[in-house]
Design a protein around this motif. Structure first.
Motif, short mmCIF file in Angstrom:
data_model
loop_
_atom_site.label_atom_id
_atom_site.label_comp_id
_atom_site.label_asym_id
_atom_site.label_seq_id
_atom_site.Cartn_x
_atom_site.Cartn_y
_atom_site.Cartn_z
N ILE A 1 45.67 51.52 -45.60
CA ILE A 1 47.01 51.64 -46.19
C ILE A 1 47.14 50.75 -47.41
O ILE A 1 47.11 49.53 -47.31
CB ILE A 1 48.09 51.24 -45.15
CG1 ILE A 1 47.75 51.88 -43.81
CG2 ILE A 1 49.49 51.55 -45.67
CD1 ILE A 1 48.77 52.75 -43.21
N ARG A 2 47.33 51.36 -48.55
CA ARG A 2 47.36 50.64 -49.83
C ARG A 2 48.42 49.55 -49.87
O ARG A 2 48.19 48.47 -50.41
CB ARG A 2 47.66 51.62 -50.97
CG ARG A 2 46.44 52.42 -51.30
CD ARG A 2 46.57 53.04 -52.65
NE ARG A 2 45.25 53.10 -53.25
CZ ARG A 2 45.02 53.37 -54.50
NH1 ARG A 2 46.03 53.60 -55.30
NH2 ARG A 2 43.80 53.42 -54.97
N GLN B 1 50.28 43.98 -50.21
CA GLN B 1 51.10 42.95 -49.56
C GLN B 1 50.31 41.69 -49.30
O GLN B 1 50.78 40.58 -49.48
CB GLN B 1 51.58 43.46 -48.19
CG GLN B 1 53.01 43.92 -48.15
CD GLN B 1 53.30 44.64 -46.83
OE1 GLN B 1 52.56 44.54 -45.86
NE2 GLN B 1 54.40 45.38 -46.81
N ARG B 2 49.08 41.87 -48.83
CA ARG B 2 48.27 40.72 -48.45
C ARG B 2 47.46 40.17 -49.62
O ARG B 2 46.73 39.20 -49.45
CB ARG B 2 47.29 41.13 -47.34
CG ARG B 2 47.95 41.28 -45.99
CD ARG B 2 46.92 41.64 -44.95
NE ARG B 2 47.44 41.51 -43.59
CZ ARG B 2 47.38 40.40 -42.86
NH1 ARG B 2 46.81 39.32 -43.35
NH2 ARG B 2 47.86 40.37 -41.65
N GLY B 3 47.59 40.79 -50.77
CA GLY B 3 46.83 40.33 -51.93
C GLY B 3 45.33 40.42 -51.71
O GLY B 3 44.58 39.53 -52.11
N LEU C 1 38.27 46.04 -46.50
CA LEU C 1 37.16 46.60 -45.71
C LEU C 1 37.77 47.30 -44.51
O LEU C 1 38.38 46.66 -43.64
CB LEU C 1 36.22 45.48 -45.24
CG LEU C 1 35.63 44.60 -46.35
CD1 LEU C 1 34.94 43.37 -45.74
CD2 LEU C 1 34.65 45.39 -47.22
N ILE C 2 37.62 48.62 -44.46
CA ILE C 2 38.23 49.37 -43.36
C ILE C 2 37.28 49.35 -42.16
O ILE C 2 36.39 50.17 -42.03
CB ILE C 2 38.55 50.82 -43.78
CG1 ILE C 2 39.37 50.83 -45.07
CG2 ILE C 2 39.30 51.55 -42.66
CD1 ILE C 2 39.51 52.19 -45.71
N VAL C 3 37.47 48.33 -41.33
CA VAL C 3 36.67 48.19 -40.12
C VAL C 3 37.65 48.01 -38.98
O VAL C 3 38.43 47.06 -38.97
CB VAL C 3 35.72 46.97 -40.20
CG1 VAL C 3 34.90 46.86 -38.92
CG2 VAL C 3 34.81 47.05 -41.42
#
Ligand SMILES: [Zn+2]
Ligand SMILES: [Zn+2]
Length: 336
Positions: free
Chosen positions: A266-267, A272-274, A279-281
Motif C-alpha cells: 500500500i503506497r 506515511q512511514r517515510g 519490501l513486500i514480505v
C-alpha cells in the motif's frame, strides 16, 4: 452438536464450552490454548497455558519464566483430551512454533488457524492442511488486491540497492518475532555472508532461532562501539520498525530506510512511514492463499476473523460455503 456449541466468541477470546478453555484469549483466563507467540495472541497472566514447546519458549523469553501459573507443551499431531473436548495442534507456517488448533467435540471438528501462511519459509514449520467441518481463518490480507510477490525477489531488490549505494547503511524494519529472522535467512539464502547488525530488541529471539537450528549467520549488535558512524557504511542493519523513528537510527550514515511488511503493498503506508525501499514480505496469507486454503480444508463452513472479513465471507458464499464474520477484538497483527 452445533459448531457454535463447540467454539464461540466471548470478550476474553474464542471459548470452548465442552473443554472450558479459550484460544488466544486477550484477557487473563484459567485455561488458555495459544496458537503462537505474537503479543496480540500470546499474553501473560493466564492460569494454565497449553501450546507448542517453541511457543512456550518464546512466551518465556518475552514475558519471563512466570508468564503463566503453569504451562504444558503439546507436540504437533499429538491428541489431548480436555474435559469433553479433544484438541490437536498442527503447523501454521506463520512463525517458529506457530500452530493451528483443531478442536473436536460431538463428532465435529473445528480448526482455529490463528495466523498462517502457505509460502515456503525456512524459519517456520511448514503449514499443514487439516481437513475439518468448520475452518476459522484470519483475513489480514483478505482482499483480492493483495497478492504477495515472491519474498526472494524482494530481498534481491534489497541486495541490489546495497550494491548501488555501497556508502550507505541499509536499515530494515522487521518485527522482532518471525519477520526479522525470516528476512535475515532470506538474505543469507541470497548469498550475503557479511555480518548483519541487529538492534538489541531482536537479540534474544534471534539467539533462540539459532539455538533451534535456524542458521542466521553472523549477527552483531548494532551499537556504535562497533566503530565510527562511517563504520556502518554499506552495512545491513535489522531492527524493529519502531526503532527507526528514534535516536538510535541517527547513528547510521545516510541510511536507506527499508521496511519488510505485507503492508508495503500500500503506497500510502510507504509514504506515511517515510520508507525509501519497501519490501513486500508477509507472514500472512495473501488472497490466493486464503481461498486456496479454505478449499483445501474441505470445510463446509468458514468463520472469518481479524482483518477484512467481508470480501472473504462473500467469496465463500459465492462458492457455496456457509460463512460468517467472527467478531473478535484485540488482535493487531503484530507480525506484519
Ligand atoms: Zn494475528
Ligand atoms: Zn501473528
Amino acid at each position: 452438536m452445533r459448531a457454535q456449541d463447540i467454539l464461540l466468541p466471548r470478550p476474553e477470546g474464542l471459548y470452548c464450552p465442552p473443554g472450558d478453555f479459550f484460544i488466544d484469549p486477550v484477557r487473563p483466563v484459567d485455561r488458555a490454548l495459544i496458537t503462537h507467540g505474537h503479543s496480540d495472541h500470546a499474553r501473560s497472566g493466564h492460569g494454565h497455558v497449553l501450546a507448542t514447546r517453541r511457543t512456550l519458549d518464546i512466551m518465556a523469553l518475552r514475558y519471563g519464566a512466570d508468564f503463566a501459573g503453569s504451562s504444558q507443551p503439546i507436540g504437533f499431531g499429538e491428541t489431548m483430551a480436555i474435559k469433553d473436548a479433544t484438541v490437536h495442534f498442527h503447523p501454521a507456517g506463520h512463525v517458529l512454533g506457530s500452530a493451528q488448533i483443531a478442536v473436536e467435540a460431538g463428532g465435529k471438528r473445528i480448526v482455529a488457524s490463528g495466523d498462517y501462511k502457505r509460502r515456503a519459509d525456512p524459519t517456520s514449520e511448514e503449514f499443514e492442511v487439516v481437513p475439518c467441518d468448520v475452518f476459522i481463518t484470519e483475513a489480514t490480507f483478505g482482499l483480492p488486491v493483495f497478492r504477495h510477490p515472491h519474498a526472494a525477489d524482494e530481498v534481491a531488490r534489497l541486495l541490489k540497492s546495497m550494491r548501488q549505494f555501497p556508502e550507505r547503511a541499509h536499515l530494515v524494519g522487521a518485527y522482532a518475532l518471525g519477520k526479522a529472522q525470516r528476512v535475515i535467512r532470506l538474505v543469507r539464502d541470497a548469498g550475503y555472508e557479511e555480518p548483519i547488525y541487529i538492534h538489541g530488541a531482536l537479540a534474544r529471539l534471534c539467539d533462540y532461532y539459532q539455538s533451534e537450528g535456524i542458521d542466521l549467520g553472523e549477527l552483531r549488535p548494532a551499537t556504535i562501539e562497533n566503530g565510527s558512524k562511517q563504520g556502518f557504511a554499506g552495512a545491513l542493519v535489522v531492527g524493529p520498525p519502531s526503532a527507526f523513528a528514534d535516536r538510535w537510527a541517527r547513528r547510521f550514515p545516510d541510511p536507506v530506510s527499508c521496511f519488510a511488511s505485507g503492508w508495503m503493498r500500500i503506497r500510502q503506508r510507504v509514504k506515511q512511514r517515510g520508507v525509501e525501499l519497501p519490501l513486500i514480505v508477509s507472514d500472512h496469507c495473501d488472497w490466493d492463499e486464503l481461498v486456496e486454503t479454505i478449499e483445501d480444508t474441505g470445510a463446509s463452513e468458514v468463520w472469518v476473523t481479524h482483518g477484512r472479513e467481508e470480501a472473504l465471507v462473500r467469496w465463500c458464499e459465492m462458492s457455496g460455503i456457509k460463512a460468517q464474520p467472527l467478531h473478535l477484538v484485540g488482535y493487531e497483527d503484530e507480525g506484519d
